[in-house]
Design an enzyme around this catalytic site. Structure first.
Site, PDB file in Angstrom:
ATOM      1  N   CYS A   1       0.834  -1.211   0.000  1.00  7.86           N
ATOM      2  CA  CYS A   1       0.000   0.000   0.000  1.00  7.86           C
ATOM      3  C   CYS A   1       0.864   1.255   0.000  1.00  7.86           C
ATOM      4  O   CYS A   1       1.527   1.557   1.009  1.00  7.86           O
ATOM      5  CB  CYS A   1      -0.936  -0.028   1.206  1.00  7.86           C
ATOM      6  SG  CYS A   1      -1.846   1.503   1.477  1.00  7.86           S
TER       7      CYS A   1
ATOM      8  N   CYS B   1      -0.132   3.955   2.582  1.00  5.00           N
ATOM      9  CA  CYS B   1       0.220   3.503   3.937  1.00  5.00           C
ATOM     10  C   CYS B   1       1.648   3.928   4.283  1.00  5.00           C
ATOM     11  O   CYS B   1       1.942   4.289   5.432  1.00  5.00           O
ATOM     12  CB  CYS B   1       0.108   1.986   4.057  1.00  5.00           C
ATOM     13  SG  CYS B   1      -1.569   1.337   3.830  1.00  5.00           S
TER      14      CYS B   1
END
Length: 333
Positions: free
Chosen positions: A90, A93
């Site tokens: 991600c 993230c």
């Protein structure tokens, strides 16, 4: 026969609306700052005395399905636990996680950051209903508090954390290790006592407590003119304006008018205000969401703006506000 005691007044309403939250709204961030100052002072004193520093509190922890109960649920009875749902693949993230980790250190024990890899802990992600990452939630006293989804700036995350700390202290009596308020006579009492008061804000609070709603509104507006981002003043103004709107309203008459004509926007606004001060928060929000859904143009915008004002009264991180915001988005888009 029903008693004819449905006329409301501001003194009764001040009991229904949590005015204590006005004075406490800005304290979470100040306490965190006090904690950081106190930790630095204690570390410097220990170093000067040649005393080995105590092990630092573990502020960032990796949590798995096996450790979730202990590290999150049980720990949340002592300190707010912020959960960062992430994954290695991600990209957003990787932007958000360092911000959260840095703020965990900065807040010095006001909360603990629990990192959960959704790929390795799919059951937890399913139980929390995670549909996209990064997603950030919190657990306080065993209760879930949704925070936000997607990458955010450090400034925006800091605002959310300040609100979370306030909710934990106000509703659950939980303060993190670093943000705890010292009991009388304990170290740290002097630090808390030295927090300067804003005279203009104090005057606004005093006017609100005294029932001088017009004076309180003017005072909060003056504070916001100089400090547009002042959380306490924003909350105080929203509450004072709410109390002023419902002062003298007849409860039964308002509700009868709203029930008789669901398309009467002003009637729905008055009923929603009374729902809120009576503690029926979900009813107030649901009424206005429905009004937004059935109206158009200026009427729709009027109902939407009133709903946003009521969100300010309750607080943006309250789960009921989070739910109502989602419902509002559905009827708007």
């Amino acid at each position: 026969m029903q008693p004819r005691n449905s006329r409301l007044n501001s003194s009764a309403l001040r009991g229904a609306v949590d005015l204590a939250a006005v004075k406490a709204a800005g304290e979470a961030a100040q306490k965190a700052e006090q904690a950081r100052v106190e930790r630095a002072r204690q570390a410097a004193a220990a170093e000067a005395d040649g005393v080995a520093p105590q092990p630092a509190l573990q502020l960032v922890i990796d949590v798995t399905e096996d450790t979730f109960e202990t590290e999150v649920v049980q720990r949340s009875t002592e300190v707010p636990v912020v959960i960062d749902f992430w994954a290695e693949w991600c990209g957003p993230c990787k932007q958000l996680s360092p911000i959260l980790e840095g703020l965990a250190e900065e807040y010095a024990g006001a909360f603990v950051l629990a990192k959960i890899d959704v790929d390795a802990n799919q059951l937890i992600a399913q139980q929390f209903g995670i549909q996209g990452i990064p997603a950030v939630m919190a657990v306080v006293a065993g209760q879930l508090v949704p925070l936000f989804q997607g990458a955010e700036s450090a400034a925006n995350v800091r605002k959310v954390l300040d609100q979370l700390i306030l909710v934990a202290e106000q509703r659950f009596g939980i303060s993190g290790t670093g943000a705890a308020v010292a009991a009388p006579g304990e170290p740290g009492e002097a630090v808390a006592a030295q927090r300067p008061e804003d005279p203009a804000l104090s005057a606004a609070h005093d006017a609100l407590d005294a029932g001088d709603l017009a004076g309180a509104i003017r005072a909060y507006q003056d504070v916001l003119a100089d400090q547009p981002g002042n959380t306490e003043a924003t909350l105080g103004l929203a509450q004072a304006e709410l109390l002023q709107r419902v002062e003298g309203l007849d409860l039964q008459a308002v509700r009868s008018a709203a029930a008789a004509d669901p398309k009467d926007v002003e009637a729905q606004l008055r009923a929603a205000d009374l729902d809120l001060v009576g503690g029926h928060v979900e009813d107030a929000f649901g009424r206005l969401v429905s009004t937004v859904g059935r109206t158009f143009g200026e009427d729709r915008d009027t109902a939407r703006l009133r709903l946003l004002e009521l969100f300010e009264v309750i607080g943006p991180e309250d789960p009921r506000v989070v739910t109502a915001r989602a419902a509002l988005a559905r009827v708007l888009f």
